[in-house]
Design an enzyme around this catalytic site. Structure first.
Site, PDB file in Angstrom:
ATOM      1  N   LYS A  13       0.837  -1.209   0.000  1.00  0.00           N
ATOM      2  CA  LYS A  13       0.000   0.000   0.000  1.00  0.00           C
ATOM      3  C   LYS A  13       0.872   1.259   0.000  1.00  0.00           C
ATOM      4  O   LYS A  13       0.615   2.200  -0.735  1.00  0.00           O
ATOM      5  CB  LYS A  13      -0.904   0.053   1.248  1.00  0.00           C
ATOM      6  CG  LYS A  13      -1.910  -1.062   1.369  1.00  0.00           C
ATOM      7  CD  LYS A  13      -2.838  -0.844   2.564  1.00  0.00           C
ATOM      8  CE  LYS A  13      -2.151  -0.863   3.906  1.00  0.00           C
ATOM      9  NZ  LYS A  13      -1.583  -2.177   4.272  1.00  0.00           N
ATOM     10  N   ARG A  88      -8.574   1.512   9.799  1.00  0.00           N
ATOM     11  CA  ARG A  88      -8.181   0.131  10.084  1.00  0.00           C
ATOM     12  C   ARG A  88      -9.313  -0.637  10.757  1.00  0.00           C
ATOM     13  O   ARG A  88      -9.189  -1.821  11.005  1.00  0.00           O
ATOM     14  CB  ARG A  88      -7.011   0.104  11.071  1.00  0.00           C
ATOM     15  CG  ARG A  88      -5.609   0.349  10.530  1.00  0.00           C
ATOM     16  CD  ARG A  88      -5.015  -0.822   9.814  1.00  0.00           C
ATOM     17  NE  ARG A  88      -3.666  -1.201  10.135  1.00  0.00           N
ATOM     18  CZ  ARG A  88      -2.554  -0.626   9.729  1.00  0.00           C
ATOM     19  NH1 ARG A  88      -2.582   0.472   9.021  1.00  0.00           N
ATOM     20  NH2 ARG A  88      -1.390  -1.135  10.036  1.00  0.00           N
ATOM     21  N   ARG A 127      11.427  -6.413   3.842  1.00  0.00           N
ATOM     22  CA  ARG A 127      11.351  -4.954   3.803  1.00  0.00           C
ATOM     23  C   ARG A 127      12.461  -4.311   4.641  1.00  0.00           C
ATOM     24  O   ARG A 127      12.689  -4.725   5.781  1.00  0.00           O
ATOM     25  CB  ARG A 127       9.966  -4.578   4.350  1.00  0.00           C
ATOM     26  CG  ARG A 127       9.573  -3.158   4.149  1.00  0.00           C
ATOM     27  CD  ARG A 127       8.094  -3.028   4.057  1.00  0.00           C
ATOM     28  NE  ARG A 127       7.387  -3.335   5.300  1.00  0.00           N
ATOM     29  CZ  ARG A 127       6.079  -3.155   5.456  1.00  0.00           C
ATOM     30  NH1 ARG A 127       5.365  -2.684   4.464  1.00  0.00           N
ATOM     31  NH2 ARG A 127       5.496  -3.458   6.591  1.00  0.00           N
ATOM     32  N   ARG A 160      12.013  -2.744  10.322  1.00  0.00           N
ATOM     33  CA  ARG A 160      11.046  -2.307  11.353  1.00  0.00           C
ATOM     34  C   ARG A 160      10.838  -3.449  12.332  1.00  0.00           C
ATOM     35  O   ARG A 160      10.688  -4.594  11.926  1.00  0.00           O
ATOM     36  CB  ARG A 160       9.713  -1.952  10.686  1.00  0.00           C
ATOM     37  CG  ARG A 160       9.612  -0.524  10.264  1.00  0.00           C
ATOM     38  CD  ARG A 160       8.448  -0.287   9.342  1.00  0.00           C
ATOM     39  NE  ARG A 160       7.178  -0.803   9.853  1.00  0.00           N
ATOM     40  CZ  ARG A 160       6.027  -0.683   9.189  1.00  0.00           C
ATOM     41  NH1 ARG A 160       5.993  -0.080   8.023  1.00  0.00           N
ATOM     42  NH2 ARG A 160       4.916  -1.168   9.703  1.00  0.00           N
ATOM     43  N   ARG A 171       0.098  -9.219  13.267  1.00  0.00           N
ATOM     44  CA  ARG A 171      -0.444  -8.131  12.435  1.00  0.00           C
ATOM     45  C   ARG A 171      -1.451  -8.680  11.417  1.00  0.00           C
ATOM     46  O   ARG A 171      -2.475  -8.049  11.145  1.00  0.00           O
ATOM     47  CB  ARG A 171       0.696  -7.394  11.728  1.00  0.00           C
ATOM     48  CG  ARG A 171       1.533  -6.600  12.722  1.00  0.00           C
ATOM     49  CD  ARG A 171       2.776  -6.042  12.089  1.00  0.00           C
ATOM     50  NE  ARG A 171       2.500  -5.029  11.103  1.00  0.00           N
ATOM     51  CZ  ARG A 171       3.342  -4.700  10.120  1.00  0.00           C
ATOM     52  NH1 ARG A 171       4.487  -5.327  10.006  1.00  0.00           N
ATOM     53  NH2 ARG A 171       3.026  -3.747   9.282  1.00  0.00           N
TER      54      ARG A 171
HETATM   55  P1  AMP Z   1       1.610   0.469   8.975  1.00  0.00           P
HETATM   56  O1  AMP Z   1       2.846   1.270   8.681  1.00  0.00           O
HETATM   57  O2  AMP Z   1       0.380   1.004   8.294  1.00  0.00           O
HETATM   58  O3  AMP Z   1       1.814  -0.996   8.745  1.00  0.00           O
HETATM   59  O4  AMP Z   1       1.310   0.639  10.540  1.00  0.00           O
HETATM   60  C1  AMP Z   1       2.233   0.223  11.499  1.00  0.00           C
HETATM   61  C2  AMP Z   1       1.553   0.131  12.847  1.00  0.00           C
HETATM   62  O5  AMP Z   1       1.051   1.417  13.221  1.00  0.00           O
HETATM   63  C3  AMP Z   1       0.349  -0.791  12.890  1.00  0.00           C
HETATM   64  O6  AMP Z   1       0.695  -2.157  13.097  1.00  0.00           O
HETATM   65  C4  AMP Z   1      -0.403  -0.221  14.097  1.00  0.00           C
HETATM   66  O7  AMP Z   1       0.216  -0.568  15.304  1.00  0.00           O
HETATM   67  C5  AMP Z   1      -0.188   1.277  13.893  1.00  0.00           C
HETATM   68  N1  AMP Z   1      -1.245   1.875  13.039  1.00  0.00           N
HETATM   69  C6  AMP Z   1      -1.105   2.420  11.814  1.00  0.00           C
HETATM   70  N2  AMP Z   1      -2.267   2.887  11.351  1.00  0.00           N
HETATM   71  C7  AMP Z   1      -3.183   2.615  12.311  1.00  0.00           C
HETATM   72  C8  AMP Z   1      -4.581   2.835  12.411  1.00  0.00           C
HETATM   73  N3  AMP Z   1      -5.282   3.409  11.438  1.00  0.00           N
HETATM   74  N4  AMP Z   1      -5.204   2.423  13.558  1.00  0.00           N
HETATM   75  C9  AMP Z   1      -4.517   1.848  14.553  1.00  0.00           C
HETATM   76  N5  AMP Z   1      -3.194   1.590  14.517  1.00  0.00           N
HETATM   77  C10 AMP Z   1      -2.521   1.975  13.398  1.00  0.00           C
END
Ligand code: AMP
Length: 226
Positions: A13, A88, A127, A160, A171
């Site tokens: 994404k 989310r 990644r 990460r 996740r």
């Molecule tokens: P991402 O970079 O989108 O994979 O997000 C990394 C982490 O940030 C996720 O595993 C969540 O812990 C947190 N996170 C990101 N976006 C959200 C969201 N919309 N709601 C809740 N937690 C989020």
């Protein structure tokens, strides 16, 4: 044009949102990036969010909604945006709709990115990110020229913490339990476009661009973007 990129972690994404937002001159809003910036800056939100992120759990709505809504309402997003990683869950989706409604705006389309679980896990596990500029690489699909060093700034790359194998399955489970509900939510509104992401980056981007091209002016939010 206001778009959502929805899909499991690791599907790409962020990569797709970054290039499409550049091409279409709209803002890329990554809730994950906003949260990681808050963690790095040790803000109140960042300090509270860190443990959830590190453990592969969703950060509570009250921490994430405010920073995303602020961005959505900012001048940077007046021509539109791509939301990556937000919403989310259903409550975030409803808050987003209310926020946009109040401003006489709407989400034009939600792109639902899908791939096999095997591909998703490979993409997450490989990644790597630059410690300095945040540029993204992949050990197999887009490696840096020099091993583990950023092409742009020569700084070491890192993985990460939430991309470690032990966190990936958590996740994916959270995605299945909470985020997948949004597929029906946006389908019910007639806004969902499914994109098969088993192929390479360029092919996926081309498919998204073709879908965008076939959207009507109204669907592309032309009347609002000026
Ligand atoms: P991402 O970079 O989108 O994979 O997000 C990394 C982490 O940030 C996720 O595993 C969540 O812990 C947190 N996170 C990101 N976006 C959200 C969201 N919309 N709601 C809740 N937690 C989020």
């Amino acid at each position: 044009m206001r778009l959502i990129f929805l899909g499991p972690p690791g599907i790409g994404k962020g990569t797709q949102a970054a290039s499409i937002s550049l091409r279409k001159e709209i803002n890329h809003i990554s809730s994950g990036d906003l949260l990681r910036a808050a963690v790095d800056a040790k803000t109140d939100t960042g300090l509270k969010a860190k443990k959830y992120i590190d453990n592969g759990l969703l950060v509570p709505d009250e921490l994430v909604v405010e920073i995303v809504v602020r961005k959505v309402n900012s001048a940077e997003c007046k021509n539109g945006f791509i939301l990556d990683g937000f919403p989310r869950n259903l409550s975030q989706a409803k808050i987003l709709d209310n926020t946009l409604n109040k401003a006489g705006k709407k989400i034009d389309k939600t792109f639902y990115l899908t791939a096999s679980e095997e591909i998703i896990i490979k993409r997450i596990a490989g990644r790597r990110i630059c410690k300095s500029c945040g540029a993204g690489y992949h050990e197999m699909f887009s490696p840096p020229v020099n091993n583990n060093v950023c092409d742009k700034c020569g700084v070491e790359l890192y993985q990460r913490k939430d991309d470690y194998p032990e966190t990936i399955s958590m996740r994916l489970q959270v995605y299945r339990e909470q985020t997948e509900k949004l597929i029906d939510y946006y389908k019910g509104k007639g806004k969902l476009i499914e994109i098969n992401c088993n192929g390479g980056k360029a092919e996926i981007e081309q498919n998204i661009l073709e879908e965008l091209h076939s959207m009507s002016e109204d669907e592309r939010g032309m009347e609002q973007s000026g």
